[in-house]
Design an enzyme around this catalytic site. Structure first.
Site, PDB file in Angstrom:
ATOM      1  N   LYS A  58       0.840  -1.206   0.000  1.00  0.00           N
ATOM      2  CA  LYS A  58       0.000   0.000   0.000  1.00  0.00           C
ATOM      3  C   LYS A  58       0.870   1.249   0.000  1.00  0.00           C
ATOM      4  CE  LYS A  58      -3.819  -2.423   2.188  1.00  0.00           C
ATOM      5  NZ  LYS A  58      -4.492  -2.832   3.428  1.00  0.00           N
ATOM      6  N   GLN A 102      -3.978  -1.415   9.691  1.00  0.00           N
ATOM      7  CA  GLN A 102      -3.944  -2.736   9.046  1.00  0.00           C
ATOM      8  C   GLN A 102      -4.621  -3.753   9.968  1.00  0.00           C
ATOM      9  OE1 GLN A 102      -2.918  -3.357   5.898  1.00  0.00           O
ATOM     10  NE2 GLN A 102      -3.660  -5.440   6.187  1.00  0.00           N
ATOM     11  N   ASP A 125     -10.172   4.053   4.795  1.00  0.00           N
ATOM     12  CA  ASP A 125     -10.328   2.609   4.612  1.00  0.00           C
ATOM     13  C   ASP A 125     -11.788   2.195   4.869  1.00  0.00           C
ATOM     14  OD1 ASP A 125      -9.225   0.134   3.965  1.00  0.00           O
ATOM     15  OD2 ASP A 125      -8.724  -0.379   6.032  1.00  0.00           O
TER      16      ASP A 125
END
Ligand code: NAP
Length: 288
Positions: A58, A102, A125
């Site tokens: 990412k 994450q 996200d």
């Protein structure tokens, strides 16, 4: 279907590349206009190899798109309170426009509490309850990245959703549940399946659109795919294997996502696009 029928592949890699190119243009425009480059903070707890790889990937994509990234690596011994503090500080930091925690964060941490420490305007996200709510109500906000990527793929291939039977296999808060809400918003008739569903194959057989979001290799067999259905495989299992038995499903589906190269690249593309969108909103009015 003729005996030689093969579904058209839905090329997530190609579409993701085009989204990232457009995102890079937008990022450059913001940097030039405001003197501030969009910035994504990535937070990783522990050193799970898959998570380390995802974060590295990412960040590399961010760099290619002209997005700065700031990485915060925390030890596996981090407590929920410490993680919440870190995310709260990033939420208040004007240099950071988007935050990626994450996940899964690992045992011992209240993941929901951690997600909720992310400010809605930086939730690129799409993991907070606020984002789920705005998405479900069709209000401005960020979508969970994988569901957002799936919807873009469906749109790219002109898949008509109105009145169609969509079956979503999986109901996680970041994937199954939100993709069902997005399909519903486009007037599909949505059925959710999960580990307690009785006779999954019978339900899948009725589906015009199947979204597999489980994490069980080849759970969905081609013989249960309705001829002409659209099959989206979000599953990613060891050995580059999806949740759908690709070889048999492609003999019956009209459109199918490969694994890899289908949903995966779209997730990162949406993350980058939403980071730049967040930066645009937060830098609005700034002049460099
Ligand atoms: P998750 O949180 O573990 O959820 C899995 C879901 O599948 C749960 O709702 C579970 O039901 C359901 N399930 C488990 N076994 C089942 C069975 N035998 N039949 C029907 N449903 C079953 O997983 P997730 O985070 O949503 O991820 C799902 C998959 O997508 C994984 O392979 C993951 O690697 C992949 N993924 C890919 C991307 C990408 O970018 N491509 C992003 C995120 C996730 P219950 O709710 O009843 O337990």
């Amino acid at each position: 279907m003729s005996p030689t029928h093969t579904a058209q592949l839905m090329d997530g890699t190609g579409l993701a590349r085009r989204i990232v190119e457009a995102t890079a243009t937008n990022a450059a425009e913001i940097s030039q206009r405001t003197g501030v480059a969009p910035c994504l903070a990535t937070v990783l707890v522990g050193d799970d190899p898959a998570s380390v790889t995802y974060v590295r990937m990412k960040r590399a994509r961010c760099a290619k798109a002209g997005i700065r990234s700031r990485h915060i690596g925390l030890p596996a011994s981090t407590t929920t309170a410490e993680l919440v503090d870190t995310l709260t500080a990033l939420s208040h930091d004007p240099q950071v426009h988007g935050i990626l925690l994450q996940h899964p964060v690992g045992p011992g941490i209240d993941e929901r509490a951690a997600f909720e420490a992310i400010a809605p305007e930086k939730d690129v996200d799409g993991v907070t309850m606020h984002s789920f709510g705005t998405m479900s109500f069709g209000l401005p906000g960020f979508v969970s990245c994988t569901p957002g990527g799936i919807m873009r793929l469906l749109d790219e291939y002109g898949v008509e959703l109105t009145g169609k039977q969509a079956v979503v296999v999986g109901r996680s808060p970041i994937l199954g549940k939100p993709v069902g809400m997005l399909l519903l918003a486009q007037d599909a008739t949505v059925t959710y399946c999960h580990s307690r569903t009785a006779d999954l194959p019978a339900i899948v057989r009725e589906a015009d659109i199947v979204v597999a979001a489980v994490g069980r290799p080849r759970l969905i067999h081609g013989q249960d795919v309705k001829p002409g259905a659209v099959v989206i495989d979000a599953g990613y299992n060891p050995g580059n294997v999806g949740d759908v038995d690709f070889d048999t499903a492609r003999t019956r589906a009209r459109l199918i996502t490969p694994v890899p190269g289908g949903v995966g690249p779209m997730t990162i593309a949406v993350l980058l696009a939403q980071t730049v969108e967040a930066a645009a909103q937060q830098c609005h009015g700034l002049v460099g």
